[in-house]
Design an enzyme around this catalytic site. Sequence first.
Site, mmCIF file in Angstrom:
data_model
loop_
_atom_site.group_PDB
_atom_site.id
_atom_site.type_symbol
_atom_site.label_atom_id
_atom_site.label_comp_id
_atom_site.label_asym_id
_atom_site.label_seq_id
_atom_site.Cartn_x
_atom_site.Cartn_y
_atom_site.Cartn_z
ATOM 1 N N ASP A 49 -8.978 -5.712 35.660
ATOM 2 C CA ASP A 49 -8.018 -4.963 34.854
ATOM 3 C C ASP A 49 -7.952 -3.537 35.417
ATOM 4 O O ASP A 49 -8.716 -3.154 36.310
ATOM 5 C CB ASP A 49 -8.390 -4.979 33.371
ATOM 6 C CG ASP A 49 -7.168 -4.691 32.482
ATOM 7 O OD1 ASP A 49 -6.156 -4.188 32.998
ATOM 8 O OD2 ASP A 49 -7.232 -4.967 31.272
HETATM 9 C C1 BGC Z 1 -4.148 -3.738 30.436
HETATM 10 C C2 BGC Z 1 -3.693 -5.000 31.118
HETATM 11 C C3 BGC Z 1 -2.476 -4.722 31.967
HETATM 12 C C4 BGC Z 1 -2.832 -3.638 32.964
HETATM 13 C C5 BGC Z 1 -1.729 -3.331 33.961
HETATM 14 C C6 BGC Z 1 -4.270 -2.568 31.387
HETATM 15 O O1 BGC Z 1 -4.435 -1.387 30.713
HETATM 16 O O2 BGC Z 1 -5.376 -3.977 29.812
HETATM 17 O O3 BGC Z 1 -3.438 -5.993 30.158
HETATM 18 O O4 BGC Z 1 -2.055 -5.905 32.591
HETATM 19 O O5 BGC Z 1 -3.147 -2.471 32.255
HETATM 20 O O6 BGC Z 1 -0.683 -2.675 33.394
#
Ligand code: BGC
Length: 802
Positions: A321
Amino acid sequence: MCHSLLGWCKTEAQHRSTFTNTKRYILLVVLALTFGAVSPGQDSTTSAAFRGLPVRSTLADPAIESKVDALLKQMTLEEKVGQLVQYSVGTAAGPGTGREDYDDLVAKGEVGSLYNLNGAAAANHYQHIAMEKARLHIPLINGLDVIHGYRTEFPVPLGLAATWDPELVQKAARIAAEEASAAGVRWTFSPMVDIARDPRWGRMIEGAGEDPYLGSVMARAYVRGYQGPKLNASDSIAACAKHFVGYGAAEGGRDYNTTEISVHTLHEVYLPPFYAALDAGSPTIMSAFSVLNGVPAAANPFTLTQILRDEWHFPGIADSDFGAVRELMAHGIANDGETAAYRAFSAGLDMDMEGNIYHQYLAELVNSGKISEARLDESVRRVLRVKFAVGLFDHPYTDESREKTGPLPRQNLDVARTAAERSFVLLRNESINSRHLLPLTNAQQTVALIGPLADDAGEMLGSWSSHGQPSDVVTLKAALTERLGADRVKYAKGAEFRTATDEQIGAAVNAARSADVAILALGEDAPTMTAEAASRAHLDLPGRQEELLEKVCATGKPVVLLLFTGRPLTLPWAFAHVPAVIEAWYPGVQAGPALVRILYGEAAPSGRLTVTWPRAVGQIPLYYDALSTGRPAGNVDLTRPPSNAVEKYVSRYIDEVNAPQFPFGFGLSYTGFRYSAPAVSTTKLSARDLAQDLRSRPADSKTVITVTADVTNTGKVAADEVVQLYVGLRGTSTAEPVRALKAFQRVSLAPGETKKVSFSLTPESFAVWDIQNNYTVEPCEARIWVSPDSASGSPVLVEIGQ
Ligand code: BGC
């Protein structure tokens, strides 16, 4: 099976085992092609999710493997590391982000994926650099969070789940894929398949709710929709199941917080939707931010290697993530970037999203021998495999003429309206003068329309609304005015989300006084109150909205409350006093038309809750498929404090009932439904046979028992009912839920019509993660309910013998 590897002790041994897995994978590919067994799942809603066997994969193609081999041979160490690096192009959103040197990085082959690019031209810009300037012409894979639509926004995922309509969810995901791919996106970070049982957690809105079976069905629907019949078609996008695993169990509902989940619960509750998404062909998975049983999910070899690779044989990309590899330092398992890179990579994480850690340290770790080049190749192979499978090597560019800017096409709007309509859950509909308040009639000449959500187009798009545009939204005010004419709609905003002036409230009360009925559109501000990093300790209506509601109700006018929230709110007063309440979630671009159709009875409400609705925050976590305690409350009257030892020493609160406000699966209609007792095709099954079937493919198509029930529409309007089948097991080696969803069907019934609803259950419907950590069927007694929700009906018994 050993599950004691909750640490990061594996280094070379682990690499070797992963390397062996690659060989095993290639063998599987060959076998699969030989026997024609590999295809994405096409199961019905009654086939179960979890088998604990290797997942089927759309990546299985020996031709791809040889192309990857050829490419790997030519790659430098830096180019290999580059494939494992992912950056967000755009504004800074954390350390290492907001860089400006992407052209250069792409030209040097130092980045494998970009995301958050704005449109096809931007995607093509970088792709041209990758294909023309970089030495090996390896395309980028461009990602984006396409969560519930790209531009045609559908209800938020929790609302989509409330439709209990996987075909519709699949259609919505397909439209999202067509629109996103036209803008150069070939990878979405969706579906979020985290099981969520704590409404304090702001990300409950992004998933399918609390149930592993429903969550698995929805996971498959999203993947099929995004990826279409062919993943390499130019209008398909690769899915990404996130966040692996347990993120929804954050302690206290506080985002990013620690989780403690037993191996048993992990397998029965949290893993199945991931398994389902991968088994349906999702070529990527994203690790969670949270710590799972002491080990951050981004560096957890138990989940990322043992489960994902050794047991499930997943051949695709495990992405981190956003910045999660860097965050290993904050978690305290690395004091420097190099150790963070080592921990994450050696645990099995292939790609570093935004952490800027692999980019800096991975090559050095290989040079110093701490990570073998074979292990590096393994991760690079996974990335290249996905890029080939998506068709990027053959068709790297996006046809910019596909990107549409005009009005949304009618067919998209129709799907959006149907999805919204089916997502609304009617929670309460009391009678006034012996007639249910809803649906409204034309006799109610004037309507007071009140609340911060009555005319806010942006809010209807919910959180994570990708490229949704408020100008595409038809609000409730617009749709109501269209239907009734401006004279009959008395609009007064009444309150902002967090504040209100006495004048605002007064004007709303006056509007209600002068109308025949009041509709209040209240709730949370989507992007800030019900989303990532939007945990709440108080689950009430924010600001002065509840006061507004009570004052409007005090006028004595009939009141319809529409709740726009990403989670259940604890509103005991409203559920005791407001005659009609609908949970509307955030319905998307067709919010207004869908709401008006439901309010005026052109369609009957048919959404059902996919999360248990608590009465009080103190009851949380509250979910329906709980285990029985040794001291169940049984017949004790929990509405009074205990007055003797029998009433006291049971599992209860002394100041609140145990029961939720509304159970999982609940939702009213404008008609009634009568259920017959369920009938079963057999009352005896053999555990040995079922366990045997579980281990042999294709287990999910084998019906072992048929359960039928007659469902009758007893009212005067046509309506859909969501018929739910639950199974409870007693006598197993581990305590199992008293009842757990195993199948469901959405059925349309004309007034007075009876349909025989038939469910084909498979061995998975009776499977448990047993005390020896095996996925199996044990001799036990099975109870089977066919019912309108998780709290009603009487079970039929089936004996599962030896
Ligand atoms: C979130 C993810 C997301 C990623 C990219 C993160 O803050 O937890 O779910 O896909 O950002 O935008």
